[in-house]
Design a protein around this motif. Structure first.
Motif, PDB file in Angstrom:
ATOM      1  N   MET A   1       0.838  -1.187   0.000  1.00 48.54           N
ATOM      2  CA  MET A   1       0.000   0.000   0.000  1.00 48.54           C
ATOM      3  C   MET A   1       0.875   1.240   0.000  1.00 48.54           C
ATOM      4  O   MET A   1       1.815   1.330   0.751  1.00 48.54           O
ATOM      5  N   ASP A   2       0.493   2.111  -0.807  1.00 52.06           N
ATOM      6  CA  ASP A   2       1.245   3.347  -0.907  1.00 52.06           C
ATOM      7  C   ASP A   2       0.307   4.530  -0.815  1.00 52.06           C
ATOM      8  O   ASP A   2       0.251   5.364  -1.703  1.00 52.06           O
ATOM      9  N   GLU A   3      -0.484   4.540   0.231  1.00 52.26           N
ATOM     10  CA  GLU A   3      -1.434   5.638   0.397  1.00 52.26           C
ATOM     11  C   GLU A   3      -0.749   6.824   1.054  1.00 52.26           C
ATOM     12  O   GLU A   3       0.038   6.655   1.990  1.00 52.26           O
ATOM     13  N   ALA A   4      -1.059   7.956   0.555  1.00 55.54           N
ATOM     14  CA  ALA A   4      -0.490   9.176   1.145  1.00 55.54           C
ATOM     15  C   ALA A   4      -1.112   9.427   2.508  1.00 55.54           C
ATOM     16  O   ALA A   4      -2.325   9.349   2.671  1.00 55.54           O
ATOM     17  N   GLN A   5      -0.285   9.651   3.469  1.00 57.00           N
ATOM     18  CA  GLN A   5      -0.764   9.950   4.820  1.00 57.00           C
ATOM     19  C   GLN A   5      -1.001  11.452   4.936  1.00 57.00           C
ATOM     20  O   GLN A   5      -0.178  12.244   4.471  1.00 57.00           O
ATOM     21  N   PRO A   6      -2.114  11.818   5.565  1.00 56.00           N
ATOM     22  CA  PRO A   6      -2.346  13.257   5.745  1.00 56.00           C
ATOM     23  C   PRO A   6      -1.316  13.842   6.704  1.00 56.00           C
ATOM     24  O   PRO A   6      -0.861  13.173   7.630  1.00 56.00           O
ATOM     25  N   GLU A   7      -0.931  15.027   6.411  1.00 57.49           N
ATOM     26  CA  GLU A   7       0.019  15.705   7.303  1.00 57.49           C
ATOM     27  C   GLU A   7      -0.744  16.219   8.518  1.00 57.49           C
ATOM     28  O   GLU A   7      -1.776  16.862   8.384  1.00 57.49           O
ATOM     29  N   LEU A   8      -0.252  15.901   9.686  1.00 58.23           N
ATOM     30  CA  LEU A   8      -0.919  16.321  10.910  1.00 58.23           C
ATOM     31  C   LEU A   8      -0.428  17.694  11.331  1.00 58.23           C
ATOM     32  O   LEU A   8       0.779  17.947  11.351  1.00 58.23           O
ATOM     33  N   GLY A   9      -1.358  18.526  11.659  1.00 58.34           N
ATOM     34  CA  GLY A   9      -1.010  19.856  12.156  1.00 58.34           C
ATOM     35  C   GLY A   9      -0.848  19.845  13.666  1.00 58.34           C
ATOM     36  O   GLY A   9      -1.257  18.906  14.344  1.00 58.34           O
ATOM     37  N   GLN A  10      -0.238  20.863  14.170  1.00 61.43           N
ATOM     38  CA  GLN A  10      -0.016  20.953  15.616  1.00 61.43           C
ATOM     39  C   GLN A  10      -0.129  22.402  16.040  1.00 61.43           C
ATOM     40  O   GLN A  10       0.363  23.289  15.365  1.00 61.43           O
ATOM     41  N   VAL A  11      -0.799  22.614  17.130  1.00 60.53           N
ATOM     42  CA  VAL A  11      -0.930  23.953  17.685  1.00 60.53           C
ATOM     43  C   VAL A  11      -0.437  23.909  19.120  1.00 60.53           C
ATOM     44  O   VAL A  11      -0.827  23.043  19.890  1.00 60.53           O
ATOM     45  N   GLU A  12       0.440  24.811  19.456  1.00 54.77           N
ATOM     46  CA  GLU A  12       0.900  24.903  20.835  1.00 54.77           C
ATOM     47  C   GLU A  12       0.243  26.113  21.485  1.00 54.77           C
ATOM     48  O   GLU A  12       0.177  27.179  20.884  1.00 54.77           O
ATOM     49  N   ALA A  13      -0.239  25.937  22.686  1.00 53.72           N
ATOM     50  CA  ALA A  13      -0.909  27.023  23.394  1.00 53.72           C
ATOM     51  C   ALA A  13      -0.735  26.824  24.891  1.00 53.72           C
ATOM     52  O   ALA A  13      -0.569  25.704  25.361  1.00 53.72           O
ATOM     53  N   VAL A  14      -0.759  27.916  25.602  1.00 53.15           N
ATOM     54  CA  VAL A  14      -0.747  27.876  27.054  1.00 53.15           C
ATOM     55  C   VAL A  14      -2.128  28.304  27.512  1.00 53.15           C
ATOM     56  O   VAL A  14      -2.625  29.343  27.109  1.00 53.15           O
ATOM     57  N   ARG A  15      -2.740  27.483  28.322  1.00 54.24           N
ATOM     58  CA  ARG A  15      -4.083  27.781  28.810  1.00 54.24           C
ATOM     59  C   ARG A  15      -4.015  28.006  30.320  1.00 54.24           C
ATOM     60  O   ARG A  15      -3.457  27.216  31.042  1.00 54.24           O
ATOM     61  N   ARG A  16      -4.564  29.108  30.738  1.00 54.07           N
ATOM     62  CA  ARG A  16      -4.622  29.402  32.172  1.00 54.07           C
ATOM     63  C   ARG A  16      -6.077  29.574  32.568  1.00 54.07           C
ATOM     64  O   ARG A  16      -6.801  30.336  31.956  1.00 54.07           O
ATOM     65  N   ASN A  17      -6.457  28.855  33.572  1.00 58.77           N
ATOM     66  CA  ASN A  17      -7.833  28.936  34.062  1.00 58.77           C
ATOM     67  C   ASN A  17      -7.813  29.368  35.522  1.00 58.77           C
ATOM     68  O   ASN A  17      -7.189  28.727  36.349  1.00 58.77           O
ATOM     69  N   SER A  18      -8.495  30.455  35.808  1.00 59.23           N
ATOM     70  CA  SER A  18      -8.625  30.911  37.172  1.00 59.23           C
ATOM     71  C   SER A  18      -9.871  30.269  37.764  1.00 59.23           C
ATOM     72  O   SER A  18     -10.917  30.223  37.112  1.00 59.23           O
ATOM     73  N   TYR A  19      -9.765  29.753  38.971  1.00 64.15           N
ATOM     74  CA  TYR A  19     -10.928  29.126  39.588  1.00 64.15           C
ATOM     75  C   TYR A  19     -10.853  29.251  41.102  1.00 64.15           C
ATOM     76  O   TYR A  19      -9.794  29.486  41.672  1.00 64.15           O
ATOM     77  N   ALA A  20     -11.990  29.107  41.725  1.00 61.13           N
ATOM     78  CA  ALA A  20     -12.078  29.086  43.188  1.00 61.13           C
ATOM     79  C   ALA A  20     -12.556  27.706  43.591  1.00 61.13           C
ATOM     80  O   ALA A  20     -13.408  27.110  42.926  1.00 61.13           O
ATOM     81  N   TRP A  21     -12.024  27.213  44.667  1.00 62.24           N
ATOM     82  CA  TRP A  21     -12.354  25.866  45.136  1.00 62.24           C
ATOM     83  C   TRP A  21     -13.038  25.977  46.483  1.00 62.24           C
ATOM     84  O   TRP A  21     -12.506  26.590  47.408  1.00 62.24           O
ATOM     85  N   SER A  22     -14.209  25.411  46.599  1.00 57.85           N
ATOM     86  CA  SER A  22     -14.921  25.414  47.871  1.00 57.85           C
ATOM     87  C   SER A  22     -14.361  24.313  48.759  1.00 57.85           C
ATOM     88  O   SER A  22     -14.282  23.155  48.346  1.00 57.85           O
ATOM     89  N   THR A  23     -13.948  24.691  49.958  1.00 60.53           N
ATOM     90  CA  THR A  23     -13.329  23.704  50.838  1.00 60.53           C
ATOM     91  C   THR A  23     -14.340  22.764  51.454  1.00 60.53           C
ATOM     92  O   THR A  23     -13.994  21.656  51.837  1.00 60.53           O
ATOM     93  N   GLY A  24     -15.580  23.215  51.609  1.00 57.38           N
ATOM     94  CA  GLY A  24     -16.565  22.391  52.295  1.00 57.38           C
ATOM     95  C   GLY A  24     -16.424  22.532  53.802  1.00 57.38           C
ATOM     96  O   GLY A  24     -15.480  23.148  54.303  1.00 57.38           O
ATOM     97  N   GLU A  25     -17.365  21.944  54.526  1.00 59.50           N
ATOM     98  CA  GLU A  25     -17.422  22.106  55.983  1.00 59.50           C
ATOM     99  C   GLU A  25     -16.214  21.503  56.697  1.00 59.50           C
ATOM    100  O   GLU A  25     -15.604  22.146  57.557  1.00 59.50           O
ATOM    101  N   ILE A  26     -15.841  20.304  56.360  1.00 60.43           N
ATOM    102  CA  ILE A  26     -14.796  19.589  57.099  1.00 60.43           C
ATOM    103  C   ILE A  26     -13.421  20.194  56.822  1.00 60.43           C
ATOM    104  O   ILE A  26     -12.701  20.596  57.743  1.00 60.43           O
ATOM    105  N   THR A  27     -13.052  20.278  55.556  1.00 60.46           N
ATOM    106  CA  THR A  27     -11.746  20.837  55.212  1.00 60.46           C
ATOM    107  C   THR A  27     -11.686  22.311  55.584  1.00 60.46           C
ATOM    108  O   THR A  27     -10.649  22.803  56.017  1.00 60.46           O
ATOM    109  N   GLY A  28     -12.804  23.025  55.455  1.00 61.18           N
ATOM    110  CA  GLY A  28     -12.851  24.433  55.830  1.00 61.18           C
ATOM    111  C   GLY A  28     -12.517  24.637  57.303  1.00 61.18           C
ATOM    112  O   GLY A  28     -11.748  25.530  57.655  1.00 61.18           O
ATOM    113  N   ALA A  29     -13.103  23.820  58.169  1.00 61.08           N
ATOM    114  CA  ALA A  29     -12.815  23.930  59.608  1.00 61.08           C
ATOM    115  C   ALA A  29     -11.343  23.614  59.894  1.00 61.08           C
ATOM    116  O   ALA A  29     -10.696  24.271  60.719  1.00 61.08           O
ATOM    117  N   PHE A  30     -10.808  22.616  59.203  1.00 62.37           N
ATOM    118  CA  PHE A  30      -9.395  22.239  59.358  1.00 62.37           C
ATOM    119  C   PHE A  30      -8.481  23.405  58.969  1.00 62.37           C
ATOM    120  O   PHE A  30      -7.564  23.781  59.712  1.00 62.37           O
TER     121      PHE A  30
END
Ligand SMILES: [Zn+2]
Length: 149
Positions: A1-30
């Motif tokens: 077989m001599d099928e042409a393989q598609p050329e794969l593209g690549q994208v590099e990116a840095v993703r930053r996500n800001s978030y807040a985490w709820s500690t809950g009752e137990i961890t919050g008291a700790f």
């Protein structure tokens, strides 16, 4: 077989996500106890008497609800440790340092934390927490556990 393989593209990116985490009752008291009083709270099981730190809402030993508190430590014994020699993204400290598993006085479980890269940090050694002067309600309010000599 001599099928042409598609050329794969690549994208590099840095993703930053800001978030807040709820500690809950137990961890919050700790975390509030760490920040406001410089004390370490564990949860106490009425079913089997297990004292767990960090605290849990349910007992890992018997499954009962854990609603009572007990202050533990501040000293503890090193149950295990690992030395970190190489820096890595997200490292809690500048290498070298040690991860330690500490069984605090009065507790039946162990807490994973940090220690200086000191050969005195080994299994069976008593350690004490070094609290930060400015605490924010984070597990890092304890800078690390240092060996008592
Ligand atoms: Zn239990």
């Amino acid at each position: 077989m001599d099928e042409a393989q598609p050329e794969l593209g690549q994208v590099e990116a840095v993703r930053r996500n800001s978030y807040a985490w709820s500690t809950g009752e137990i961890t919050g008291a700790f975390l509030e106890a760490l920040r406001d009083r410089g004390t370490i709270l564990a949860s106490l099981c009425r079913g089997c008497g297990t004292v767990a730190v960090p605290p849990n809402s349910f007992c890992e030993a018997c499954g009962s609800t854990m609603r009572d508190w007990r202050e533990v430590g501040p000293r503890g014994v090193v149950m295990s440790w690992a030395r970190v020699e190489a820096p890595f993204d997200g490292a809690p400290l500048e290498a070298p340092f040690r991860y330690v598993l500490v069984r605090l006085a009065g507790a039946d479980t162990s807490i994973l934390h940090l220690a200086p890269d000191d050969d005195a940090v080994r299994i069976g050694v008593t350690v004490a927490p070094e609290f930060r002067e400015e605490r924010t309600g984070s597990i890092t309010d304890i800078k690390w556990f240092v060996p008592e000599v």
